[in-house]
Motif scaffolding. Sequence first.
Motif, mmCIF file in Angstrom:
data_model
loop_
_atom_site.group_PDB
_atom_site.id
_atom_site.type_symbol
_atom_site.label_atom_id
_atom_site.label_comp_id
_atom_site.label_asym_id
_atom_site.label_seq_id
_atom_site.Cartn_x
_atom_site.Cartn_y
_atom_site.Cartn_z
ATOM 1 N N GLU A 93 0.838 -1.203 0.000
ATOM 2 C CA GLU A 93 0.000 0.000 0.000
ATOM 3 C C GLU A 93 0.878 1.260 0.000
ATOM 4 O O GLU A 93 1.917 1.270 0.649
ATOM 5 N N VAL A 94 0.466 2.251 -0.768
ATOM 6 C CA VAL A 94 1.138 3.558 -0.754
ATOM 7 C C VAL A 94 0.212 4.529 -0.038
ATOM 8 O O VAL A 94 -0.891 4.799 -0.513
ATOM 9 N N LEU A 95 0.612 4.994 1.140
ATOM 10 C CA LEU A 95 -0.230 5.908 1.921
ATOM 11 C C LEU A 95 -0.044 7.349 1.448
ATOM 12 O O LEU A 95 -0.974 8.137 1.424
ATOM 13 N N GLU A 96 1.194 7.674 1.091
ATOM 14 C CA GLU A 96 1.528 8.978 0.513
ATOM 15 C C GLU A 96 2.914 8.847 -0.084
ATOM 16 O O GLU A 96 3.576 7.817 0.118
ATOM 17 N N PRO A 97 3.386 9.816 -0.861
ATOM 18 C CA PRO A 97 4.657 9.624 -1.590
ATOM 19 C C PRO A 97 5.832 9.198 -0.707
ATOM 20 O O PRO A 97 6.721 8.494 -1.159
ATOM 21 N N ASP A 98 5.834 9.571 0.584
ATOM 22 C CA ASP A 98 6.978 9.204 1.433
ATOM 23 C C ASP A 98 6.597 8.215 2.531
ATOM 24 O O ASP A 98 7.344 8.020 3.480
ATOM 25 N N THR A 99 5.439 7.590 2.396
ATOM 26 C CA THR A 99 5.010 6.589 3.387
ATOM 27 C C THR A 99 4.325 5.419 2.686
ATOM 28 O O THR A 99 3.276 5.607 2.063
ATOM 29 N N VAL A 100 4.970 4.246 2.760
ATOM 30 C CA VAL A 100 4.414 3.047 2.112
ATOM 31 C C VAL A 100 4.314 1.935 3.143
ATOM 32 O O VAL A 100 4.899 2.031 4.232
ATOM 33 N N ILE A 101 3.580 0.902 2.783
ATOM 34 C CA ILE A 101 3.528 -0.298 3.622
ATOM 35 C C ILE A 101 4.114 -1.433 2.799
ATOM 36 O O ILE A 101 3.726 -1.618 1.628
ATOM 37 N N PHE A 102 5.094 -2.140 3.370
ATOM 38 C CA PHE A 102 5.636 -3.266 2.604
ATOM 39 C C PHE A 102 5.591 -4.551 3.423
ATOM 40 O O PHE A 102 5.579 -4.528 4.646
ATOM 41 N N PHE A 103 5.521 -5.652 2.678
ATOM 42 C CA PHE A 103 5.476 -6.989 3.265
ATOM 43 C C PHE A 103 6.758 -7.708 2.865
ATOM 44 O O PHE A 103 7.141 -7.679 1.686
ATOM 45 N N GLN A 104 7.429 -8.364 3.816
ATOM 46 C CA GLN A 104 8.715 -9.035 3.528
ATOM 47 C C GLN A 104 8.717 -10.457 4.090
ATOM 48 O O GLN A 104 8.183 -10.712 5.155
ATOM 49 N N MET A 105 9.339 -11.349 3.318
ATOM 50 C CA MET A 105 9.631 -12.698 3.813
ATOM 51 C C MET A 105 11.119 -12.716 4.121
ATOM 52 O O MET A 105 11.931 -12.460 3.219
ATOM 53 N N HIS A 106 11.463 -12.989 5.372
ATOM 54 C CA HIS A 106 12.880 -13.025 5.759
ATOM 55 C C HIS A 106 13.404 -14.443 5.595
ATOM 56 O O HIS A 106 12.667 -15.413 5.764
ATOM 57 N N LYS A 107 14.676 -14.544 5.243
ATOM 58 C CA LYS A 107 15.280 -15.874 5.094
ATOM 59 C C LYS A 107 15.189 -16.594 6.442
ATOM 60 O O LYS A 107 15.355 -15.978 7.501
ATOM 61 N N ARG A 108 14.944 -17.882 6.370
ATOM 62 C CA ARG A 108 14.787 -18.656 7.602
ATOM 63 C C ARG A 108 16.124 -18.748 8.329
ATOM 64 O O ARG A 108 17.166 -18.932 7.707
ATOM 65 N N VAL A 109 16.089 -18.546 9.637
ATOM 66 C CA VAL A 109 17.289 -18.731 10.470
ATOM 67 C C VAL A 109 17.057 -20.015 11.269
ATOM 68 O O VAL A 109 16.309 -20.024 12.244
ATOM 69 N N TRP A 110 17.658 -21.109 10.793
ATOM 70 C CA TRP A 110 17.467 -22.422 11.435
ATOM 71 C C TRP A 110 17.927 -22.319 12.883
ATOM 72 O O TRP A 110 18.919 -21.642 13.167
ATOM 73 N N PRO A 111 17.306 -22.982 13.871
ATOM 74 C CA PRO A 111 16.128 -23.843 13.755
ATOM 75 C C PRO A 111 14.810 -23.083 13.934
ATOM 76 O O PRO A 111 13.765 -23.698 14.040
ATOM 77 N N ALA A 112 14.868 -21.720 13.949
ATOM 78 C CA ALA A 112 13.633 -20.948 14.178
ATOM 79 C C ALA A 112 12.720 -21.058 12.957
ATOM 80 O O ALA A 112 13.173 -21.333 11.852
ATOM 81 N N ALA A 113 11.432 -20.794 13.208
ATOM 82 C CA ALA A 113 10.470 -20.757 12.084
ATOM 83 C C ALA A 113 10.776 -19.528 11.225
ATOM 84 O O ALA A 113 11.362 -18.554 11.712
ATOM 85 N N GLN A 114 10.371 -19.567 9.964
ATOM 86 C CA GLN A 114 10.632 -18.432 9.063
ATOM 87 C C GLN A 114 9.827 -17.221 9.523
ATOM 88 O O GLN A 114 8.673 -17.327 9.924
ATOM 89 N N ARG A 115 10.444 -16.049 9.465
ATOM 90 C CA ARG A 115 9.778 -14.789 9.840
ATOM 91 C C ARG A 115 9.299 -14.049 8.610
ATOM 92 O O ARG A 115 9.939 -14.061 7.562
ATOM 93 N N ASP A 116 8.162 -13.352 8.789
ATOM 94 C CA ASP A 116 7.747 -12.378 7.780
ATOM 95 C C ASP A 116 7.501 -11.072 8.528
ATOM 96 O O ASP A 116 7.444 -11.041 9.766
ATOM 97 N N SER A 117 7.433 -9.976 7.764
ATOM 98 C CA SER A 117 7.252 -8.671 8.423
ATOM 99 C C SER A 117 6.355 -7.796 7.575
ATOM 100 O O SER A 117 6.302 -7.945 6.352
ATOM 101 N N CYS A 118 5.638 -6.915 8.225
ATOM 102 C CA CYS A 118 4.771 -5.940 7.557
ATOM 103 C C CYS A 118 4.997 -4.608 8.258
ATOM 104 O O CYS A 118 4.744 -4.474 9.450
ATOM 105 N N PHE A 119 5.603 -3.667 7.498
ATOM 106 C CA PHE A 119 6.005 -2.372 8.082
ATOM 107 C C PHE A 119 5.333 -1.219 7.360
ATOM 108 O O PHE A 119 5.146 -1.303 6.145
#
Length: 235
Positions: A93-119
Amino acid sequence: NRKHRLAYDVERVVQEHLTYVREEISDGWDLIHQEGEMKVYRREVEENGIVVDPLKIFHSIKGVTGHEICHYFWDYRYRMEWETTLDSTKIIEVLEPDTVIFFQMHKRVWPAAQRDSCFWSHIRCISNSEEDQPTWLVVNYTTPHHLAPIKSPHVRLVANVALICETIINEPPLNIQDIKRENIECKLTYVAFVNPGGWVPSAALRSVAKREYPRFLKRFTSYVLEQTRDKPILF
Ligand SMILES: O=S(=O)(CCO)c1ccc(-c2ccc(C3CCCC3)c([C@H]3C[C@H]3c3ccccn3)c2)cc1
């Protein structure tokens, strides 16, 4: 009046970072890594047995401005070129020209479960009249979003990250257009409050963080130097 639904949140978090960035490194912060101009500090904090150590990195890079550093950090188009710990990143989502929302899949760090993020991710220039160069900053702050559903087995990261940059002009020539890259320097403070969002072995997470944060910042700043080398200076 509000620009968008998150405008108050963005304002509050930006002001918080601006307040704390000036705070001297008090006791309780350990210098865990030093490499050239880069100094990496960490506080050991656990919440319900989960490592949520705050990270604070001071660095200065000759040859780039704070605007250039923040531009390449904020703009998602470049992210996969310097971020080696991501599987994917996308703007949802683009809220305004200098503010966006992004979704990321982070590489898995074994043995933890894979992380994702929404900022939400916000870039801003703060020109204080007395100083000659403005302060540029980027804040990445976790926010829920209907286009970023939390799906098992992935675990949602909770993060509050800021990159705050000042531009120093050494031996300023008489007129600004004569400034060369060897006269400029970016002094940056990077702060990261990352909660892995679920249990991760403390020792493993601390050693990954100790290795990855310096590596990530070094790779990112080298990338910006190489991208800007023969481009006009972006003040
Ligand atoms: O500066 S940003 O906003 C750039 C946008 O991407 C940023 C940077 C880093 C992270 C992140 C995400 C996950 C982890 C852990 C938690 C459990 C398993 C992985 C860590 C810890 C481990 C440290 C680390 C530091 C740097 C790079 C990767 N890994 C950090 C998030 C956002």
